[in-house]
Motif scaffolding. Structure first.
Motif, short mmCIF file in Angstrom:
data_model
loop_
_atom_site.label_atom_id
_atom_site.label_comp_id
_atom_site.label_asym_id
_atom_site.label_seq_id
_atom_site.Cartn_x
_atom_site.Cartn_y
_atom_site.Cartn_z
N GLU A 1 7.87 -7.48 -3.22
CA GLU A 1 6.43 -7.38 -3.09
C GLU A 1 5.98 -5.92 -3.15
O GLU A 1 4.96 -5.60 -3.77
N ALA A 2 6.70 -5.04 -2.49
CA ALA A 2 6.35 -3.62 -2.50
C ALA A 2 6.44 -3.06 -3.91
O ALA A 2 5.62 -2.22 -4.32
N GLU A 3 7.42 -3.50 -4.68
CA GLU A 3 7.54 -3.05 -6.07
C GLU A 3 6.35 -3.50 -6.90
O GLU A 3 5.82 -2.74 -7.74
N ILE A 4 5.90 -4.73 -6.69
CA ILE A 4 4.73 -5.23 -7.41
C ILE A 4 3.51 -4.37 -7.08
O ILE A 4 2.71 -4.03 -7.97
N ASP A 5 3.35 -4.00 -5.83
CA ASP A 5 2.19 -3.20 -5.42
C ASP A 5 2.14 -1.87 -6.16
O ASP A 5 1.08 -1.48 -6.69
N VAL A 6 3.24 -1.16 -6.21
CA VAL A 6 3.23 0.15 -6.87
C VAL A 6 2.96 -0.02 -8.36
O VAL A 6 2.18 0.74 -8.96
N ASP A 7 3.57 -1.02 -8.97
CA ASP A 7 3.34 -1.26 -10.40
C ASP A 7 1.88 -1.62 -10.67
O ASP A 7 1.30 -1.17 -11.67
N ASP A 8 1.28 -2.44 -9.79
CA ASP A 8 -0.12 -2.83 -9.98
C ASP A 8 -1.06 -1.63 -9.86
O ASP A 8 -2.03 -1.51 -10.62
N ALA A 9 -0.79 -0.77 -8.90
CA ALA A 9 -1.64 0.41 -8.74
C ALA A 9 -1.57 1.29 -9.98
O ALA A 9 -2.60 1.75 -10.50
N ALA A 10 -0.36 1.53 -10.47
CA ALA A 10 -0.20 2.36 -11.67
C ALA A 10 -0.87 1.71 -12.88
O ALA A 10 -1.52 2.38 -13.69
N ALA A 11 -0.72 0.40 -13.03
CA ALA A 11 -1.32 -0.31 -14.16
C ALA A 11 -2.84 -0.21 -14.14
O ALA A 11 -3.49 -0.13 -15.19
N ASN B 1 -3.85 -4.64 3.82
CA ASN B 1 -2.87 -5.62 3.34
C ASN B 1 -2.29 -5.26 1.98
O ASN B 1 -1.17 -5.64 1.65
N PHE B 2 -3.05 -4.52 1.16
CA PHE B 2 -2.53 -4.03 -0.11
C PHE B 2 -2.90 -2.56 -0.29
O PHE B 2 -3.68 -2.21 -1.18
N PRO B 3 -2.37 -1.66 0.56
CA PRO B 3 -2.67 -0.24 0.38
C PRO B 3 -2.16 0.23 -0.98
O PRO B 3 -1.22 -0.32 -1.53
N MET B 4 -2.80 1.21 -1.50
CA MET B 4 -2.60 1.76 -2.84
C MET B 4 -3.22 0.86 -3.90
O MET B 4 -3.83 1.34 -4.84
N VAL B 5 -3.09 -0.45 -3.77
CA VAL B 5 -3.61 -1.36 -4.79
C VAL B 5 -5.12 -1.47 -4.69
O VAL B 5 -5.84 -1.21 -5.67
N ALA C 1 -2.35 10.68 -15.61
CA ALA C 1 -1.43 11.50 -14.83
C ALA C 1 -1.20 10.89 -13.44
O ALA C 1 -0.09 10.95 -12.91
N ILE C 2 -2.24 10.30 -12.85
CA ILE C 2 -2.07 9.63 -11.56
C ILE C 2 -1.13 8.44 -11.72
O ILE C 2 -0.23 8.22 -10.89
N ALA C 3 -1.33 7.66 -12.77
CA ALA C 3 -0.44 6.52 -13.02
C ALA C 3 1.01 6.97 -13.16
O ALA C 3 1.92 6.36 -12.57
N ALA C 4 1.22 8.03 -13.91
CA ALA C 4 2.57 8.55 -14.09
C ALA C 4 3.15 9.04 -12.77
O ALA C 4 4.34 8.84 -12.47
N GLY C 5 2.32 9.68 -11.95
CA GLY C 5 2.79 10.17 -10.66
C GLY C 5 3.20 9.04 -9.72
O GLY C 5 4.20 9.15 -9.00
N LEU C 6 2.46 7.94 -9.74
CA LEU C 6 2.84 6.78 -8.94
C LEU C 6 4.19 6.24 -9.38
O LEU C 6 5.04 5.89 -8.55
N ARG C 7 4.39 6.16 -10.68
CA ARG C 7 5.67 5.63 -11.19
C ARG C 7 6.82 6.58 -10.87
O ARG C 7 7.93 6.15 -10.56
N ASP C 8 6.55 7.88 -10.93
CA ASP C 8 7.61 8.85 -10.60
C ASP C 8 8.07 8.71 -9.16
O ASP C 8 9.25 8.93 -8.85
N ILE D 1 0.37 -19.26 -0.55
CA ILE D 1 0.12 -19.13 0.88
C ILE D 1 1.14 -18.23 1.58
O ILE D 1 0.84 -17.62 2.61
N PHE D 2 2.33 -18.08 1.04
CA PHE D 2 3.37 -17.34 1.75
C PHE D 2 3.60 -15.93 1.20
O PHE D 2 4.23 -15.10 1.87
N PHE D 3 3.10 -15.62 -0.01
CA PHE D 3 3.22 -14.25 -0.52
C PHE D 3 2.47 -13.31 0.41
O PHE D 3 1.38 -13.62 0.91
N ASN D 4 3.05 -12.14 0.67
CA ASN D 4 2.48 -11.15 1.59
C ASN D 4 2.22 -11.75 2.96
O ASN D 4 1.30 -11.36 3.68
N CYS D 5 3.07 -12.74 3.32
CA CYS D 5 2.96 -13.41 4.62
C CYS D 5 1.57 -14.02 4.83
O CYS D 5 1.08 -14.12 5.94
#
Length: 518
Positions: free
Chosen positions: A137-147, A193-197, A111-118, A316-320
């Motif tokens: 990058e922000a999209e990757i973070d939310v997807d990673d947390a849900a996964a 640097n990676f909140p939620m994740v 349910a938490i995973a579904a809520g993150l995706r919603d 080296i340049f991802f997420n600055c």
């Protein structure tokens, strides 16, 4: 990983207070991001025992947009006495939560995973505003947390079947069985640097194991973490199972010292990690520490240069460059060094450094004013020391916000801080090598051992090099993909323990063996 997270009130936290004293209560909120007001306006920002509370700290915390250096929100963080209320709630809730079935815990995690995706669109916008991340990058973070929550939901389903497995004792008069017990209420201190994740990496396995949790988010990126409390209320998670206590170093210190916390998991800097470990040692409680890195990338002589450039740039340049795994030491075979370096410079020159106002941004700003000042000081020292800067080397001129140019230095001495110390910014040091043995020796000559990358056309040969590297996770001919069922953690000064996969779950469980008369 996180150079700002603190346990005691230190220079870092005092500096951020100083930076924000002049900020007025008029907030600058970019309309194009359309972040919902309920994610930004938090008159009650402390979540204890299933209820929101007003923070009782003496002063508010100010949230800064790193793309503009302007304030966009403020909230009252927790006081030390609210830490005690949170740990007490977690201890009370543990008595019942530990007895829930794996299947029941699995349903909450799903349910938490579904809520993150919603709420993905809103959370992506918040990440762009608060962290300065480009949209992709922000999209990757939310997807990673849900996964991560999905993965541990699957793991939790099978936990009950593991309990009470028989163990042959070699004595027919006795019978043995193994059980796995949750450790108890746990303290989770997470990075900016990676909140939620990084929170998902700790919270999901802790809940799956049957632990209750008290989360201390980074003071710099608290707002995204509070969504977990929103979801807890939405899905009916029992009161006290999840508690969130925002604040600075004094809140982390109080959490680590609380006798009701039976395990501490920390992601952040080595300096703070040592203080967490000392606090845990004083009470003899287990710790997991995910700390810094100075990771190497080895480009072998048979590497496809175009592929190697893409992998090196992402590393080296991802997420600055604000990654503990950033491959900030690049070792390239001498025979291709010139061609590779020329191609890498072309790539760096094409990267779009911009804030959330530019939908094509590829590198955003650094997240905090403290980190911006630190990286600028590193670049100034490199200039003073006469290092060979072949790209970047300074802050982006004429811009508000915390923007640093993609910076590359060639032939950096192996005893220079630029080669040996974690910078946490888009700064790459390059050296060449003449043999694979030399490359491995140079790669392993570091206090850290978190991650590494090897690139070469002969995948088996590259994998053989990978096996000789002192690193917890090595990528071969691929960028830094991290999956929930793989292990994350390092050797040497990069930390203690592993997150993700079954290893992440075991960090929150103890083994109980029962021997009885047959």
């Amino acid at each position: 990983m996180d150079e700002q997270q603190t346990i005691a009130g230190t220079h870092q936290f005092r500096l951020i207070e100083m930076e924000t004293r002049a900020v007025t209560t008029t907030f600058s909120r970019p309309q194009h991001l359309n972040v919902p007001a309920d994610l930004l306006d938090r008159p009650k920002a402390v979540f204890v025992n299933g209820r929101w509370q007003v923070g009782r700290a003496a002063a508010p915390m100010i949230s800064i947009d790193p793309s503009t250096a302007k304030a966009f929100s403020s909230f009252l963080p927790a006081s030390p006495d609210q830490v005690g209320e949170a740990t007490e709630a977690a201890e009370r809730a543990f008595a019942d939560w530990r007895r829930t079935s794996g299947g029941e815990r699995s349903r909450f995690l799903s349910a938490i995973a579904a809520g993150l995706r919603d709420r993905k669109a809103d959370l992506v916008a918040l990440q762009m505003l608060n962290n300065g991340k480009p949209r992709y990058e922000a999209e990757i973070d939310v997807d990673d947390a849900a996964a991560t929550f999905d993965y541990y939901a699957g793991v939790a389903k099978d936990l009950d079947a593991e309990q009470g497995r028989s163990v042959a004792l070699g004595d027919d008069t006795l019978a043995g069985a193994t059980h796995f017990e949750p450790l108890g209420p746990v303290g989770l201190i997470v990075a900016w640097n990676f909140p939620m994740v990084t929170t998902a990496w700790k919270l999901a396995p802790a809940l799956a194991a049957g632990c209750t949790a008290v989360i201390k988010p980074s003071e710099f990126t608290t707002l995204a973490e509070l969504v977990y409390a929103d979801l807890a209320g939405q899905i009916g998670l029992p009161a006290g199972v999840l508690n969130i206590i925002p604040g600075g170093g004094e809140i982390g210190a109080a959490l680590c010292a609380d006798r009701r916390i039976r395990k501490i998991s920390f992601t952040g800097s080595n300096a703070t990690g040592s203080r967490v470990m000392a606090a845990a040692a004083s009470r003899i409680v287990p710790v997991s520490l995910e700390l810094g890195g100075k990771s190497p990338i080895i480009i072998l002589e048979d590497a496809d240069i175009a592929q190697a450039v893409e992998i090196a740039a992402a590393g080296i340049f991802f997420n600055c460059g604000q990654m503990c795994s950033a491959t900030s030491r690049l070792l390239v075979a001498e025979g291709i060094a010139e061609d590779f370096t020329t191609a890498l410079l072309g790539k760096a020159d094409q990267l779009i450094v911009a804030g959330h106002e530019d939908p094509g941004a590829q590198i955003g700003p650094l997240t905090t004013p403290e980190q911006f000042a630190k990286v600028k000081a590193v670049l100034e020292k490199a200039r003073a020391d006469g290092l060979d800067c072949i790209a970047g080397g300074s802050a982006v001129p004429g811009r508000q916000g915390f923007f640093i140019e993609p910076s590359i230095y060639r032939n950096v001495p192996t005893d220079h801080p630029l080669w040996r110390e974690e910078i946490f910014g888009p700064v790459l040091a390059i050296r060449s090598f003449t043999s694979t043995d030399e490359a491995v020796a140079l790669a392993n000559d570091t206090d850290f051992g978190l991650a590494a990358t090897v690139v070469g056309t002969d995948g088996d040969a590259a994998a053989a090099v990978a096996r000789n590297l002192d690193a917890g996770h090595v990528w071969v001919n691929t960028s830094q993909m991290i999956f929930p069922n793989t292990a994350w953690g390092g050797f040497k000064a990069s930390g203690i323990g592993r997150e993700l996969g079954p290893w992440g779950l075991s960090a929150y469980r103890g083994v109980k063996h029962i021997t009885r008369a047959a």
